[in-house]
Design a protein around this motif. Structure first.
Motif, PDB file in Angstrom:
ATOM      1  N   PRO A   1       4.167  18.742  -7.945  1.00  0.00           N
ATOM      2  CA  PRO A   1       4.172  19.038  -9.383  1.00  0.00           C
ATOM      3  C   PRO A   1       4.857  17.954 -10.219  1.00  0.00           C
ATOM      4  O   PRO A   1       4.527  17.762 -11.379  1.00  0.00           O
ATOM      5  CB  PRO A   1       4.948  20.357  -9.476  1.00  0.00           C
ATOM      6  CG  PRO A   1       4.820  20.976  -8.129  1.00  0.00           C
ATOM      7  CD  PRO A   1       4.747  19.834  -7.154  1.00  0.00           C
ATOM      8  N   THR A   2       5.793  17.222  -9.608  1.00  0.00           N
ATOM      9  CA  THR A   2       6.534  16.218 -10.363  1.00  0.00           C
ATOM     10  C   THR A   2       6.121  14.788 -10.061  1.00  0.00           C
ATOM     11  O   THR A   2       6.636  13.863 -10.675  1.00  0.00           O
ATOM     12  CB  THR A   2       8.045  16.357 -10.083  1.00  0.00           C
ATOM     13  OG1 THR A   2       8.259  16.204  -8.680  1.00  0.00           O
ATOM     14  CG2 THR A   2       8.565  17.702 -10.547  1.00  0.00           C
ATOM     15  N   GLY A   3       5.233  14.566  -9.115  1.00  0.00           N
ATOM     16  CA  GLY A   3       4.834  13.202  -8.777  1.00  0.00           C
ATOM     17  C   GLY A   3       3.952  13.142  -7.553  1.00  0.00           C
ATOM     18  O   GLY A   3       3.055  13.966  -7.394  1.00  0.00           O
ATOM     19  N   VAL A   4       4.229  12.167  -6.695  1.00  0.00           N
ATOM     20  CA  VAL A   4       3.484  12.012  -5.449  1.00  0.00           C
ATOM     21  C   VAL A   4       4.474  11.765  -4.315  1.00  0.00           C
ATOM     22  O   VAL A   4       5.486  11.100  -4.495  1.00  0.00           O
ATOM     23  CB  VAL A   4       2.468  10.849  -5.507  1.00  0.00           C
ATOM     24  CG1 VAL A   4       1.278  11.198  -6.369  1.00  0.00           C
ATOM     25  CG2 VAL A   4       3.109   9.562  -5.987  1.00  0.00           C
ATOM     26  N   PHE A   5       4.191  12.338  -3.167  1.00  0.00           N
ATOM     27  CA  PHE A   5       4.983  12.102  -1.970  1.00  0.00           C
ATOM     28  C   PHE A   5       4.186  11.095  -1.161  1.00  0.00           C
ATOM     29  O   PHE A   5       3.068  11.375  -0.739  1.00  0.00           O
ATOM     30  CB  PHE A   5       5.182  13.408  -1.195  1.00  0.00           C
ATOM     31  CG  PHE A   5       6.266  13.318  -0.166  1.00  0.00           C
ATOM     32  CD1 PHE A   5       7.599  13.346  -0.539  1.00  0.00           C
ATOM     33  CD2 PHE A   5       5.957  13.190   1.171  1.00  0.00           C
ATOM     34  CE1 PHE A   5       8.607  13.264   0.403  1.00  0.00           C
ATOM     35  CE2 PHE A   5       6.950  13.107   2.128  1.00  0.00           C
ATOM     36  CZ  PHE A   5       8.282  13.143   1.742  1.00  0.00           C
ATOM     37  N   VAL A   6       4.716   9.874  -1.003  1.00  0.00           N
ATOM     38  CA  VAL A   6       3.953   8.780  -0.412  1.00  0.00           C
ATOM     39  C   VAL A   6       4.638   8.228   0.836  1.00  0.00           C
ATOM     40  O   VAL A   6       5.849   8.356   1.012  1.00  0.00           O
ATOM     41  CB  VAL A   6       3.760   7.608  -1.411  1.00  0.00           C
ATOM     42  CG1 VAL A   6       2.995   8.071  -2.646  1.00  0.00           C
ATOM     43  CG2 VAL A   6       5.082   6.977  -1.798  1.00  0.00           C
ATOM     44  N   ALA A   7       3.823   7.626   1.676  1.00  0.00           N
ATOM     45  CA  ALA A   7       4.320   6.834   2.797  1.00  0.00           C
ATOM     46  C   ALA A   7       4.118   5.379   2.422  1.00  0.00           C
ATOM     47  O   ALA A   7       3.075   5.004   1.893  1.00  0.00           O
ATOM     48  CB  ALA A   7       3.550   7.162   4.067  1.00  0.00           C
ATOM     49  N   PHE A   8       5.135   4.579   2.650  1.00  0.00           N
ATOM     50  CA  PHE A   8       5.014   3.152   2.399  1.00  0.00           C
ATOM     51  C   PHE A   8       4.183   2.530   3.512  1.00  0.00           C
ATOM     52  O   PHE A   8       4.368   2.839   4.680  1.00  0.00           O
ATOM     53  CB  PHE A   8       6.382   2.470   2.367  1.00  0.00           C
ATOM     54  CG  PHE A   8       7.293   2.975   1.295  1.00  0.00           C
ATOM     55  CD1 PHE A   8       6.837   3.233   0.019  1.00  0.00           C
ATOM     56  CD2 PHE A   8       8.630   3.196   1.561  1.00  0.00           C
ATOM     57  CE1 PHE A   8       7.678   3.688  -0.974  1.00  0.00           C
ATOM     58  CE2 PHE A   8       9.488   3.653   0.576  1.00  0.00           C
ATOM     59  CZ  PHE A   8       9.010   3.903  -0.689  1.00  0.00           C
ATOM     60  N   ALA A   9       3.302   1.636   3.152  1.00  0.00           N
ATOM     61  CA  ALA A   9       2.512   0.909   4.145  1.00  0.00           C
ATOM     62  C   ALA A   9       2.535  -0.560   3.763  1.00  0.00           C
ATOM     63  O   ALA A   9       2.513  -0.896   2.583  1.00  0.00           O
ATOM     64  CB  ALA A   9       1.071   1.430   4.178  1.00  0.00           C
TER      65      ALA A   9
ATOM     66  N   ARG B   1       0.843  -1.199   0.000  1.00  0.00           N
ATOM     67  CA  ARG B   1       0.000   0.000   0.000  1.00  0.00           C
ATOM     68  C   ARG B   1       0.874   1.243   0.000  1.00  0.00           C
ATOM     69  O   ARG B   1       1.914   1.273   0.648  1.00  0.00           O
ATOM     70  CB  ARG B   1      -0.897   0.017   1.230  1.00  0.00           C
ATOM     71  CG  ARG B   1      -2.003  -0.986   1.183  1.00  0.00           C
ATOM     72  CD  ARG B   1      -2.911  -0.832   2.417  1.00  0.00           C
ATOM     73  NE  ARG B   1      -4.099  -1.646   2.300  1.00  0.00           N
ATOM     74  CZ  ARG B   1      -4.134  -2.949   2.502  1.00  0.00           C
ATOM     75  NH1 ARG B   1      -3.041  -3.593   2.839  1.00  0.00           N
ATOM     76  NH2 ARG B   1      -5.257  -3.621   2.379  1.00  0.00           N
ATOM     77  N   LEU B   2       0.405   2.249  -0.710  1.00  0.00           N
ATOM     78  CA  LEU B   2       1.025   3.567  -0.697  1.00  0.00           C
ATOM     79  C   LEU B   2      -0.029   4.578  -0.288  1.00  0.00           C
ATOM     80  O   LEU B   2      -1.125   4.601  -0.849  1.00  0.00           O
ATOM     81  CB  LEU B   2       1.557   3.937  -2.087  1.00  0.00           C
ATOM     82  CG  LEU B   2       2.659   3.062  -2.672  1.00  0.00           C
ATOM     83  CD1 LEU B   2       2.972   3.511  -4.094  1.00  0.00           C
ATOM     84  CD2 LEU B   2       3.906   3.104  -1.812  1.00  0.00           C
ATOM     85  N   TYR B   3       0.308   5.395   0.692  1.00  0.00           N
ATOM     86  CA  TYR B   3      -0.599   6.462   1.111  1.00  0.00           C
ATOM     87  C   TYR B   3      -0.036   7.770   0.585  1.00  0.00           C
ATOM     88  O   TYR B   3       1.114   8.116   0.870  1.00  0.00           O
ATOM     89  CB  TYR B   3      -0.721   6.505   2.634  1.00  0.00           C
ATOM     90  CG  TYR B   3      -1.708   7.539   3.102  1.00  0.00           C
ATOM     91  CD1 TYR B   3      -3.080   7.314   2.982  1.00  0.00           C
ATOM     92  CD2 TYR B   3      -1.286   8.743   3.639  1.00  0.00           C
ATOM     93  CE1 TYR B   3      -4.001   8.259   3.384  1.00  0.00           C
ATOM     94  CE2 TYR B   3      -2.199   9.693   4.054  1.00  0.00           C
ATOM     95  CZ  TYR B   3      -3.550   9.449   3.922  1.00  0.00           C
ATOM     96  OH  TYR B   3      -4.463  10.398   4.324  1.00  0.00           O
ATOM     97  N   VAL B   4      -0.830   8.485  -0.200  1.00  0.00           N
ATOM     98  CA  VAL B   4      -0.362   9.739  -0.796  1.00  0.00           C
ATOM     99  C   VAL B   4      -0.452  10.841   0.253  1.00  0.00           C
ATOM    100  O   VAL B   4      -1.540  11.253   0.650  1.00  0.00           O
ATOM    101  CB  VAL B   4      -1.173  10.108  -2.057  1.00  0.00           C
ATOM    102  CG1 VAL B   4      -0.666  11.422  -2.646  1.00  0.00           C
ATOM    103  CG2 VAL B   4      -1.097   8.990  -3.090  1.00  0.00           C
ATOM    104  N   LEU B   5       0.721  11.283   0.699  1.00  0.00           N
ATOM    105  CA  LEU B   5       0.791  12.369   1.671  1.00  0.00           C
ATOM    106  C   LEU B   5       0.593  13.718   0.992  1.00  0.00           C
ATOM    107  O   LEU B   5       0.004  14.632   1.575  1.00  0.00           O
ATOM    108  CB  LEU B   5       2.152  12.358   2.372  1.00  0.00           C
ATOM    109  CG  LEU B   5       2.466  11.098   3.178  1.00  0.00           C
ATOM    110  CD1 LEU B   5       3.933  11.072   3.571  1.00  0.00           C
ATOM    111  CD2 LEU B   5       1.569  11.015   4.397  1.00  0.00           C
ATOM    112  N   GLU B   6       1.092  13.811  -0.245  1.00  0.00           N
ATOM    113  CA  GLU B   6       0.989  15.069  -0.975  1.00  0.00           C
ATOM    114  C   GLU B   6       1.176  14.822  -2.459  1.00  0.00           C
ATOM    115  O   GLU B   6       1.997  14.007  -2.863  1.00  0.00           O
ATOM    116  CB  GLU B   6       2.069  16.038  -0.484  1.00  0.00           C
ATOM    117  CG  GLU B   6       2.028  17.392  -1.117  1.00  0.00           C
ATOM    118  CD  GLU B   6       3.121  18.308  -0.599  1.00  0.00           C
ATOM    119  OE1 GLU B   6       3.268  19.399  -1.157  1.00  0.00           O
ATOM    120  OE2 GLU B   6       3.827  17.945   0.355  1.00  0.00           O
ATOM    121  N   ARG B   7       0.402  15.512  -3.246  1.00  0.00           N
ATOM    122  CA  ARG B   7       0.588  15.503  -4.695  1.00  0.00           C
ATOM    123  C   ARG B   7       1.544  16.643  -5.008  1.00  0.00           C
ATOM    124  O   ARG B   7       1.322  17.771  -4.588  1.00  0.00           O
ATOM    125  CB  ARG B   7      -0.757  15.689  -5.411  1.00  0.00           C
ATOM    126  CG  ARG B   7      -0.661  15.812  -6.926  1.00  0.00           C
ATOM    127  CD  ARG B   7      -0.263  14.484  -7.539  1.00  0.00           C
ATOM    128  NE  ARG B   7       0.141  14.635  -8.914  1.00  0.00           N
ATOM    129  CZ  ARG B   7      -0.644  14.374  -9.957  1.00  0.00           C
ATOM    130  NH1 ARG B   7      -1.864  13.946  -9.778  1.00  0.00           N
ATOM    131  NH2 ARG B   7      -0.190  14.537 -11.169  1.00  0.00           N
TER     132      ARG B   7
END
Length: 162
Positions: free
Chosen positions: A84-92, A76-82
């Motif tokens: 301009p160049t991609g997504v900032f995710v937390a690994f789960a 699972r990936l939780y999107v912390l922030e969208r």
């Protein structure tokens, strides 16, 4: 069921409309398109499941069954922030095979992502990474706002006058 219909069930028409309208405005600003053309492109892309249009903050993405866990060790990936160049995710839910010790040292992740394998930090990834995942949950900002009924202003408090 189309992607738009399933998204409507997932987050509701208002939140989905707000998300798509923001994407339309971004497209109009970037490419100087007519608004109607931008709406058509965005809704077509969203209905086709284009992750570049769908990805947003507060989403949980789950690895698709047909994806090799070695290619995507985080279930699972939780999107912390969208960004301009991609997504900032937390690994789960890092797969056990990817990290037997869960301390990050033995993780089967690319070396530059090892520091983020403590489940409390995140990593900026290209939005295309989400193509190996399916959208499971989405909590848009609108769902955090109080409802009219939730702020005790539907009916006056106190005794009822006759």
């Amino acid at each position: 069921m189309s992607t738009l219909k399933s998204l409507n069930h997932l987050i509701g028409a208002q939140a989905l409309g707000d998300h798509l309208t923001a994407a339309v405005q971004d497209l109009v600003d970037r490419e100087q398109l007519e608004r109607a053309d931008a709406y058509q492109r965005i809704t077509d892309a969203a209905d086709a499941g284009d992750v570049a249009v769908l990805a947003a903050t507060r989403q949980m993405w789950v690895r698709r069954d047909d994806v090799d866990p070695e290619e995507a060790p985080a279930r699972r990936l939780y999107v912390l922030e969208r960004t301009p160049t991609g997504v900032f995710v937390a690994f789960a839910d890092i797969d056990q095979a990817a990290d037997d010790t869960d301390d990050g040292e033995h993780a089967d992740l690319v070396p530059e992502l090892l520091p983020y394998n403590d489940h409390s930090l995140g990593a900026e990834l290209p939005v295309e990474v989400l193509e190996m995942y399916r959208l499971e949950a989405w909590e848009p900002f609108e769902l955090l706002l109080p409802t009219v009924g939730g702020i005790d202003n539907v009916r006056p408090q106190g005794e009822r006058k006759s």
